[in-house]
Design a protein around this motif. Structure first.
Motif, mmCIF file in Angstrom:
data_model
loop_
_atom_site.group_PDB
_atom_site.id
_atom_site.type_symbol
_atom_site.label_atom_id
_atom_site.label_comp_id
_atom_site.label_asym_id
_atom_site.label_seq_id
_atom_site.Cartn_x
_atom_site.Cartn_y
_atom_site.Cartn_z
ATOM 1 N N SER A 41 -5.110 4.507 3.648
ATOM 2 C CA SER A 41 -5.052 5.905 4.090
ATOM 3 C C SER A 41 -6.325 6.656 3.693
ATOM 4 O O SER A 41 -6.915 6.397 2.651
ATOM 5 C CB SER A 41 -3.851 6.614 3.469
ATOM 6 N N THR A 42 -6.697 7.613 4.549
ATOM 7 C CA THR A 42 -7.894 8.419 4.294
ATOM 8 C C THR A 42 -7.578 9.915 4.272
ATOM 9 O O THR A 42 -8.491 10.730 4.266
ATOM 10 C CB THR A 42 -8.966 8.151 5.371
ATOM 11 N N ASP A 43 -6.293 10.262 4.243
ATOM 12 C CA ASP A 43 -5.895 11.671 4.343
ATOM 13 C C ASP A 43 -5.225 12.210 3.089
ATOM 14 O O ASP A 43 -4.587 13.241 3.121
ATOM 15 C CB ASP A 43 -4.977 11.884 5.546
ATOM 16 N N GLY A 44 -5.332 11.511 1.972
ATOM 17 C CA GLY A 44 -4.720 11.966 0.732
ATOM 18 C C GLY A 44 -3.422 11.271 0.380
ATOM 19 O O GLY A 44 -2.846 11.532 -0.677
ATOM 20 N N CYS A 45 -2.944 10.400 1.237
ATOM 21 C CA CYS A 45 -1.698 9.683 0.939
ATOM 22 C C CYS A 45 -1.809 8.861 -0.341
ATOM 23 O O CYS A 45 -0.829 8.722 -1.076
ATOM 24 C CB CYS A 45 -1.315 8.752 2.091
ATOM 25 N N GLU A 46 -2.984 8.322 -0.593
ATOM 26 C CA GLU A 46 -3.159 7.490 -1.781
ATOM 27 C C GLU A 46 -2.870 8.297 -3.050
ATOM 28 O O GLU A 46 -2.213 7.796 -3.968
ATOM 29 C CB GLU A 46 -4.544 6.848 -1.816
ATOM 30 N N GLN A 47 -3.292 9.555 -3.099
ATOM 31 C CA GLN A 47 -3.015 10.404 -4.258
ATOM 32 C C GLN A 47 -1.535 10.768 -4.344
ATOM 33 O O GLN A 47 -0.961 10.809 -5.431
ATOM 34 C CB GLN A 47 -3.855 11.692 -4.210
ATOM 35 N N ILE A 48 -0.921 11.024 -3.199
ATOM 36 C CA ILE A 48 0.510 11.330 -3.182
ATOM 37 C C ILE A 48 1.298 10.140 -3.721
ATOM 38 O O ILE A 48 2.197 10.305 -4.561
ATOM 39 C CB ILE A 48 0.982 11.719 -1.761
ATOM 40 N N CYS A 49 0.970 8.948 -3.268
ATOM 41 C CA CYS A 49 1.643 7.738 -3.770
ATOM 42 C C CYS A 49 1.502 7.633 -5.285
ATOM 43 O O CYS A 49 2.486 7.382 -5.998
ATOM 44 C CB CYS A 49 1.065 6.497 -3.110
ATOM 45 N N ASP A 50 0.307 7.828 -5.789
ATOM 46 C CA ASP A 50 0.060 7.732 -7.231
ATOM 47 C C ASP A 50 0.851 8.786 -8.008
ATOM 48 O O ASP A 50 1.346 8.511 -9.109
ATOM 49 C CB ASP A 50 -1.430 7.851 -7.532
ATOM 50 N N GLU A 51 0.994 9.985 -7.454
ATOM 51 C CA GLU A 51 1.790 11.034 -8.101
ATOM 52 C C GLU A 51 3.231 10.590 -8.270
ATOM 53 O O GLU A 51 3.829 10.776 -9.345
ATOM 54 C CB GLU A 51 1.778 12.311 -7.257
ATOM 55 N N TYR A 52 3.815 10.021 -7.231
ATOM 56 C CA TYR A 52 5.214 9.604 -7.294
ATOM 57 C C TYR A 52 5.397 8.417 -8.236
ATOM 58 O O TYR A 52 6.416 8.326 -8.925
ATOM 59 C CB TYR A 52 5.763 9.314 -5.900
ATOM 60 N N VAL A 53 4.424 7.520 -8.292
ATOM 61 C CA VAL A 53 4.484 6.400 -9.230
ATOM 62 C C VAL A 53 4.523 6.929 -10.660
ATOM 63 O O VAL A 53 5.272 6.426 -11.504
ATOM 64 C CB VAL A 53 3.280 5.450 -9.024
ATOM 65 N N ALA A 54 3.735 7.963 -10.937
ATOM 66 C CA ALA A 54 3.687 8.541 -12.277
ATOM 67 C C ALA A 54 4.985 9.256 -12.652
ATOM 68 O O ALA A 54 5.298 9.400 -13.835
ATOM 69 C CB ALA A 54 2.509 9.511 -12.384
#
Length: 103
Positions: A41-54
């Motif tokens: 992903s190039t739209d910020g999904c990667e950060q959203i995923c990491d937030e939920y993992v945390a």
């Protein structure tokens, strides 16, 4: 023992992803794991995923290059530890009892 492995391929769905993940986290049935397969992903999904993992130890993420949704699902299947598997699209919203009724 984990009963249900939920696999969500993720690719450029930032406007929808939080709602999808919130609907999974809110499930009445709690014996699940969630595999987020971030498909480049190039739209910020990667950060959203990491937030939920945390926030939840049942959630895990794999960040990979885009290889398509079928390959993302296969990666999730190779990692799943549950007795059952549920494939959810990243723009889906689940009823709060979805996993309870599924199992």
């Amino acid at each position: 023992m984990i009963k249900v492995s939920v696999i969500v391929p993720v690719y450029n769905v930032a406007p929808y992803l939080r709602n999808c993940l919130d609907s999974i986290v809110a499930q009445t049935y709690a014996d699940w794991e969630l595999w987020l397969i971030d498909n480049g992903s190039t739209d910020g999904c990667e950060q959203i995923c990491d937030e939920y993992v945390a926030q939840d130890s049942r959630i895990r993420v794999v960040h990979q290059q885009n290889r398509g949704p079928a390959q993302a699902r296969n990666v999730g299947l190779s990692l799943a530890k549950g007795d059952w598997v549920a494939f959810i699209d990243s723009d889906d919203l689940l009823h709060v009892r979805y996993l309870e009724v599924l199992q």
